[in-house]
Write a protein that holds these residues in place. Structure first.
Motif, short mmCIF file in Angstrom:
data_model
loop_
_atom_site.label_atom_id
_atom_site.label_comp_id
_atom_site.label_asym_id
_atom_site.label_seq_id
_atom_site.Cartn_x
_atom_site.Cartn_y
_atom_site.Cartn_z
N ILE A 56 11.51 1.57 2.49
CA ILE A 56 10.58 0.49 2.87
C ILE A 56 10.66 -0.65 1.86
CG2 ILE A 56 8.14 -0.12 3.12
CD1 ILE A 56 7.66 2.72 4.26
N SER A 57 10.70 -0.27 0.59
CA SER A 57 10.77 -1.28 -0.47
C SER A 57 12.05 -2.12 -0.35
CB SER A 57 10.71 -0.59 -1.84
OG SER A 57 10.92 -1.53 -2.88
N ALA A 58 13.16 -1.44 -0.13
CA ALA A 58 14.44 -2.14 -0.01
C ALA A 58 14.42 -3.10 1.19
CB ALA A 58 15.57 -1.13 0.14
N TYR A 59 13.86 -2.63 2.29
CA TYR A 59 13.79 -3.48 3.49
C TYR A 59 12.95 -4.73 3.23
CZ TYR A 59 12.63 -5.13 8.14
OH TYR A 59 12.44 -5.92 9.25
N CYS A 60 11.78 -4.53 2.61
CA CYS A 60 10.89 -5.67 2.33
C CYS A 60 11.58 -6.68 1.43
CB CYS A 60 9.59 -5.18 1.70
SG CYS A 60 8.51 -4.36 2.89
N ARG A 118 5.63 4.52 8.46
CA ARG A 118 7.04 4.82 8.24
C ARG A 118 7.86 3.54 8.32
NH1 ARG A 118 5.63 9.78 11.60
NH2 ARG A 118 5.97 8.51 13.46
N LEU A 119 9.08 3.61 7.82
CA LEU A 119 9.95 2.44 7.86
C LEU A 119 10.04 1.88 9.28
CD1 LEU A 119 11.92 0.41 6.63
CD2 LEU A 119 13.75 2.12 6.90
N GLU A 120 10.13 2.78 10.26
CA GLU A 120 10.30 2.30 11.64
C GLU A 120 9.10 1.47 12.11
OE1 GLU A 120 10.71 6.38 13.04
OE2 GLU A 120 9.08 6.04 14.46
N ASP A 121 7.90 1.77 11.56
CA ASP A 121 6.73 0.95 11.91
C ASP A 121 6.91 -0.48 11.38
OD1 ASP A 121 5.17 3.15 13.02
OD2 ASP A 121 5.00 3.86 10.95
N VAL A 122 7.46 -0.57 10.18
CA VAL A 122 7.66 -1.88 9.55
C VAL A 122 8.72 -2.66 10.33
CG1 VAL A 122 8.15 -3.10 7.40
CG2 VAL A 122 7.09 -0.82 7.33
N CYS A 167 3.24 -10.08 3.54
CA CYS A 167 3.06 -8.96 2.62
C CYS A 167 2.76 -7.68 3.37
CB CYS A 167 1.90 -9.29 1.67
SG CYS A 167 1.51 -8.00 0.48
N LEU A 168 3.33 -6.60 2.88
CA LEU A 168 2.99 -5.25 3.36
C LEU A 168 2.22 -4.54 2.26
CD1 LEU A 168 3.22 -2.70 5.16
CD2 LEU A 168 5.48 -2.32 4.16
N LEU A 169 1.06 -4.02 2.62
CA LEU A 169 0.26 -3.23 1.67
C LEU A 169 0.42 -1.76 2.00
CD1 LEU A 169 -3.34 -3.80 0.42
CD2 LEU A 169 -2.79 -1.65 1.59
N LEU A 170 0.85 -0.99 1.02
CA LEU A 170 0.92 0.47 1.18
C LEU A 170 -0.10 1.12 0.25
CD1 LEU A 170 4.74 1.36 1.28
CD2 LEU A 170 3.14 1.14 3.22
N GLU A 171 -0.87 2.05 0.81
CA GLU A 171 -1.84 2.79 0.00
C GLU A 171 -1.27 4.18 -0.29
OE1 GLU A 171 -5.61 3.26 1.94
OE2 GLU A 171 -6.39 4.58 0.38
N LYS A 196 -0.22 -16.90 6.74
CA LYS A 196 -1.39 -16.04 6.50
C LYS A 196 -1.35 -14.81 7.41
CE LYS A 196 -4.78 -19.09 4.39
NZ LYS A 196 -6.16 -19.56 4.41
N ARG A 197 -0.41 -13.92 7.13
CA ARG A 197 -0.25 -12.73 7.95
C ARG A 197 0.24 -11.59 7.06
NH1 ARG A 197 3.69 -11.15 12.51
NH2 ARG A 197 2.33 -10.15 14.04
N VAL A 198 -0.49 -10.47 7.09
CA VAL A 198 -0.12 -9.31 6.28
C VAL A 198 -0.18 -8.06 7.15
CG1 VAL A 198 -1.06 -10.37 4.17
CG2 VAL A 198 -2.49 -8.83 5.53
N ALA A 199 0.42 -6.98 6.66
CA ALA A 199 0.44 -5.73 7.42
C ALA A 199 -0.05 -4.59 6.55
CB ALA A 199 1.86 -5.45 7.91
#
Lengths: 370, 370
Positions: B164-168, B128-132, B141-145, B91-94
């Motif tokens: 970012i998508s490729a990394y996830c 940015r990718l570096e934040d991820v 899960c990562l939520l991007l708006e 239960k952890r999302v970003a």
């Protein structure tokens, strides 16, 4: 799309469906909107006179300090129970085994709130004071559904209700009313909504059962309680930017129908009597206490379905669009009387019941003398 | 009712409000309904061609297998995150510190689901990718708006999004799109909705921002994902008996406006340029990447408010109904361009901006030379 049954299809073609108000179509919205000027401003996130005035109107009708409009009763009731649990610091509530929360909400109360539920009474009868007395351990809230829909819309005697309310107050147990059909029971109790609601700490009412709106619910109680419910409404994503399509229709049909509940109740009693004169048919309750009841038939669903289709085709009367098997040899359906009933020619209705009686008698005779 | 400010009152009386499509009134519903025959059958608890056809239409537009209509995006997105958390057993999302879930939902994601949230990037810039890459520990899960509304509607470069998508995908982190304004960003990216959505596992879109419906959202993804979302929709009390007022308006205005996003985007760039030529005014982003941007003014709210009222009264142009103080000496507001912009006489608009520039210059000169 879900496949439509032969029975439902035939029902849809009848001239005189027996239950309800209208076909569930966009016309329900269009009719209500005819009376509304297009320049009326939207409600915005729970504010604006459109929503605030309606909430105040229903709060007054229910005799409560404050009321909040919700998109659904499911959301409103889970929130009510959560607030009472938080207030007591105890996530435990009690209700009937066939409560909407227990059987129609995919366990929302447990999955979203981790609230433990105590099931009172048996699934075939009403909750009595003695059931409440027998609960082991404390609980935060008792939810009572009036009438208890899944057993045909039964009601406790008013004195029993008062006794349960008094006991809960004494013990610090909050009493919540699932009043999805509250308007519909007032003629039987011969009480105002405010008198009934005075027995409860929080109240939910619906605007698409007897009232015949599109969707929507009111949750009412003290101002402190409803303020807290608004926070949860935001958490649920229920504080829509605008709820006016539901508000306008709820308000319109409330004004149209809330005074007609006495008529629906009288009609339901008449209709139930027709059913009870048929072979192998019994309504539950035998004499309705609201506009609703269940029709139990002592014959298998597969046998009854074609009989009903024949009756619909022969008479233009539609009893029900569905049947639910209760066992291999029995089935039932629910009836809620609304505006349509008064418009049915009595002779046609009686002819349909005569056929129902004849067909079921013949079917019974075939079963017993094969 | 909430007290209405002098600025809002003056704005409401202007002939040419600059942003949006229409006044938020019942007319929005009435107009959409004119085209609908009253005999159209209601959707019933998520079934019926009215809801199923619209869901299929939007699923196809988004290039996803399946789509579910929700009363709100708040509900849809919490549910999406919960499903991904359950699937991973974590239960952890970003998401961004100014995500809708973090600042506009009364902590629903935490209160209803107990989901821990990791806030990425700073509140004044994009993720940015570096934040991820820098997140400590796993998350579901990562939520991007897209666009990031609360910082003026900014967008990452498309290549960054792809990275970012490729990394996830590589790391087994689900990527969810908060596409409240997805339609609005397609002209900037020069991509189809399906191309953008292909980078994400689940997608939410709204029908009352650029589209201008009343309320309502679509959540899209695989059939398995949307099936699970329907269970949660029931748990939330979001599976209303009928959602057709929102469905019909969403569908109507989608058809009316989804092809106009290029125009709104061009208009927003033009409008932002007008603002940026005024003394002490800067838009964020400087050049919009959608139909929206924020207007930051280097003067106190209390000073700017009467200046705006004067401009509204003198020109009939309404820039904004509100101002928000960002500090003792600065304020801002949000602009979203819609149908109204094209109807504004350019001479009047330019006159209004000339006044804004003059007033702010005079105000600045008073502040620096008191």
């Amino acid at each position: 799309m879900a496949e439509i049954s032969r029975l439902a299809e035939s029902f849809q073609q009848t001239d005189y469906p027996v239950g309800g108000h209208d076909k569930k179509s966009v016309q329900v919205l269009k009719r209500a909107l005819e009376a509304i000027d297009g320049s009326v401003e939207s409600d915005i996130y729970g504010t604006g006179s459109l929503i605030e005035d309606f909430q105040a109107k229903i709060a007054k009708y229910l005799g409560k300090e404050s009321a909040v409009f919700f998109p659904s009763g499911t959301m409103a009731q889970q929130i009510a129970l959560r607030i009472w649990c938080d207030q007591k610091g105890l996530k435990r509530v009690a209700y009937h085994p066939l409560s909407h929360l227990e059987i129609h909400e995919a366990d929302g109360i447990k999955e979203l709130h981790g609230i433990e539920t105590v099931l009172l009474a048996d699934s075939d009868r009403l909750i009595r004071l003695e059931d409440v007395l027998q609960v082991q351990g404390d609980f935060a809230c008792l939810l009572l559904e009036l009438p208890q829909r899944e057993i045909g819309g039964q009601l406790p005697e008013y004195a029993e209700l008062e006794a349960i309310s008094a006991y809960c107050r004494e013990k610090g147990i909050k009493l919540h009313l699932d009043g999805a059909r509250l308007f519909e029971i007032l003629p039987y109790y011969q009480k105002s909504a405010a008198e009934v609601c005075a027995l409860f700490d929080s109240v939910y009412v619906s605007f698409y059962k007897g009232i015949g709106g599109i969707a929507g619910a009111i949750l009412a109680g003290t101002a402190e309680f409803t303020q807290e419910s608004k926070v949860w409404k935001s958490r649920y994503g229920g504080n829509l930017i605008s709820l006016y399509p539901y508000l306008l229709t709820a308000d319109y049909y409330f004004d149209q129908r809330v005074h007609k509940m006495e008529q629906y109740y009288a009609d339901a009693k008449e209709l139930a009597a027709y059913y009870n004169r048929c072979q192998g048919v019994a309504t539950r309750p035998t004499t309705p206490v609201s506009n609703m009841f269940h029709v139990h038939i002592d014959a298998p669903k597969a046998v009854v379905e074609p009989l009903l289709v024949s009756i619909y085709e022969a008479t233009g009367i539609g009893f029900t669009p569905y049947l639910r098997a209760t066992s291999e040899t029995t089935c039932y359906y629910e009836v809620s009387v609304g505006d349509r009933y008064a418009a049915i020619p009595k002779a046609k209705l009686q002819a349909a019941f005569q056929l129902l009686d004849e067909y079921l008698s013949a079917s019974k005779s075939q079963q017993t003398h094969p």
